[in-house]
Design a protein around this motif. Structure first.
Motif, PDB file in Angstrom:
ATOM      1  N   GLY A  38     -10.146  -9.637  -7.055  1.00 46.34           N
ATOM      2  CA  GLY A  38     -10.137  -9.301  -8.469  1.00 46.34           C
ATOM      3  C   GLY A  38      -9.447 -10.292  -9.382  1.00 46.34           C
TER       4      GLY A  38
ATOM      5  N   ARG B  83      -1.026  -2.830  -9.711  1.00 43.26           N
ATOM      6  CA  ARG B  83      -2.347  -3.284  -9.280  1.00 43.26           C
ATOM      7  C   ARG B  83      -2.312  -4.737  -8.814  1.00 43.26           C
TER       8      ARG B  83
ATOM      9  N   ARG C 114      -7.926   2.500  -4.197  1.00 41.73           N
ATOM     10  CA  ARG C 114      -9.276   2.626  -3.637  1.00 41.73           C
ATOM     11  C   ARG C 114     -10.068   1.329  -3.826  1.00 41.73           C
ATOM     12  N   ASP C 115      -9.831   0.638  -4.947  1.00 37.86           N
ATOM     13  CA  ASP C 115     -10.528  -0.622  -5.211  1.00 37.86           C
ATOM     14  C   ASP C 115      -9.667  -1.471  -6.142  1.00 37.86           C
ATOM     15  N   PRO C 116      -8.664  -2.167  -5.583  1.00 44.36           N
ATOM     16  CA  PRO C 116      -7.758  -2.939  -6.438  1.00 44.36           C
ATOM     17  C   PRO C 116      -8.459  -4.017  -7.257  1.00 44.36           C
ATOM     18  N   ALA C 117      -9.612  -4.479  -6.762  1.00 44.38           N
ATOM     19  CA  ALA C 117     -10.320  -5.541  -7.467  1.00 44.38           C
ATOM     20  C   ALA C 117     -11.058  -5.035  -8.700  1.00 44.38           C
ATOM     21  N   ALA C 118     -11.257  -3.728  -8.796  1.00 48.49           N
ATOM     22  CA  ALA C 118     -11.976  -3.165  -9.947  1.00 48.49           C
ATOM     23  C   ALA C 118     -11.187  -3.407 -11.226  1.00 48.49           C
TER      24      ALA C 118
ATOM     25  N   TRP D 139       0.827  -1.212   0.000  1.00 45.45           N
ATOM     26  CA  TRP D 139       0.000   0.000   0.000  1.00 45.45           C
ATOM     27  C   TRP D 139       0.860   1.260   0.000  1.00 45.45           C
TER      28      TRP D 139
ATOM     29  N   LEU E  19      -4.502  -7.519  -0.869  1.00 42.35           N
ATOM     30  CA  LEU E  19      -5.917  -7.590  -0.513  1.00 42.35           C
ATOM     31  C   LEU E  19      -6.340  -9.034  -0.294  1.00 42.35           C
TER      32      LEU E  19
ATOM     33  N   ARG F  81      -3.581  -6.316  -5.311  1.00 45.64           N
ATOM     34  CA  ARG F  81      -4.551  -7.406  -5.268  1.00 45.64           C
ATOM     35  C   ARG F  81      -4.041  -8.575  -4.418  1.00 45.64           C
TER      36      ARG F  81
END
Length: 311
Positions: free
Chosen positions: A287, A261, A223-227, A203, A268, A265
């Motif tokens: 993701g 990214r 903010r949203d690595p899975a996006a 991070w 996460l 992920r």
């Protein structure tokens, strides 16, 4: 969560101001922190001669309180004063490692040693005070050449500026990596580490630059690595072309966009597994197309494999 800074006479000004500012900014950004400043006497003069007015040492400590101990100018003398002895007595009476946490900035570890709170723990302090810490805490495992060390409820840091690094790590630990990154960016902090330190958190990694477009792109990803945002979509949101963003990202962050990214992920997924999710569910939540895909990328970014106790 209470963040309790204990001030005593002759404490090093930056040992207090640096970490306290990190905690304060994190609270402003939404971290569940309540900063409190207390001491054994109503007025504490710091190393710069500035008088700090503080609240008394509390009679009780709420569960999960994190207590900060700060360094001084002349440790053998300063930690033998009535004020220091009052802090030690208070720690004996109120601090419970099973319910509370302790963060030692610089030579604050020596005060913790006086209170017997380092026994059996890994810890560090300013490089010039390593031998002294070993003498004062013979049952502790004192580590050299470390920016900071976390061992159970105990956090310790090296020299004065290392307290800022430790405070950022605490923010990440209790409020999340993206928020810690936000605070570091606001303070324009270069994330210092030595070769002996653990790997920098994904991070916070690749943030040692000042390019606004790249930071904005990293914020979007973090903010949203899975996006499943494409490079073109990210570039459009930061108002540069995809080719230019890819080049900027590589030059400024030292890593490609997609690899950056993937690293987030993996982290996460690690967090989801630690929360009890299966590898398959963690892979989907982070993701990845499948658990097999997670395992393949995991090996590229870290040791071990998902779900192993040694991860």
């Amino acid at each position: 969560m209470d963040m309790l800074f204990i001030l005593h006479p002759k404490h090093t000004a930056f040992d207090f101001a640096g970490p306290a500012e990190v905690i304060h900014m994190a609270a402003q950004a939404g971290a569940p922190f309540r900063l409190r400043v207390v001491g054994p006497q109503a007025e504490c003069v710091n190393s710069l001669g500035v008088v700090n007015r503080v609240d008394p040492l509390p009679e009780t400590l709420a569960d999960d309180t994190l207590v900060f101990l700060l360094g001084t100018e002349d440790e053998p003398r300063d930690y033998a004063t009535p004020a220091a002895l009052a802090i030690i007595d208070w720690l004996h009476a109120q601090f419970d490692p099973a319910r509370h946490r302790l963060a030692c900035i610089c030579s604050g570890a020596l005060l913790a040693a006086r209170a017997g709170l380092l026994d059996g723990r890994r810890c560090t302090t300013h490089h010039a005070l390593i031998d002294m810490l070993r003498d004062w805490a013979p049952r502790a495992q004192v580590l050299e050449n470390r920016m900071f060390v976390e061992d159970g409820p105990l956090f310790t840091s090296a020299g004065i500026a290392g307290g800022v690094d430790l405070a950022l790590a605490i923010v990440e630990r209790f409020a999340g990596g993206p928020l810690a990154t936000q605070v570091a960016r606001r303070m324009v902090i270069y994330l210092r580490r030595t070769g002996a330190d653990p790997q920098l958190s994904p991070w916070l990694a690749h943030r040692n630059h000042l390019h606004p477009a790249v930071h904005k792109a990293q914020d979007l990803i973090a903010r949203d690595p899975a996006a499943d945002l494409s490079v073109s979509e990210i570039a459009a949101k930061v108002h540069v072309s995809p080719r230019h963003l890819s080049r900027l990202f590589r030059n400024e962050a030292g890593v490609g966009i997609l690899d950056y990214r993937r690293g987030l992920r993996v982290e996460l997924a690690r967090q989801l597994i630690a929360m009890g999710q299966s590898v398959e569910r963690a892979a989907t939540g982070a993701g990845f197309a499948s658990a097999r895909d997670l395992r393949r990328v995991w090996k590229q970014h870290t040791k071990g494999s998902p779900g192993c106790s040694g991860d």
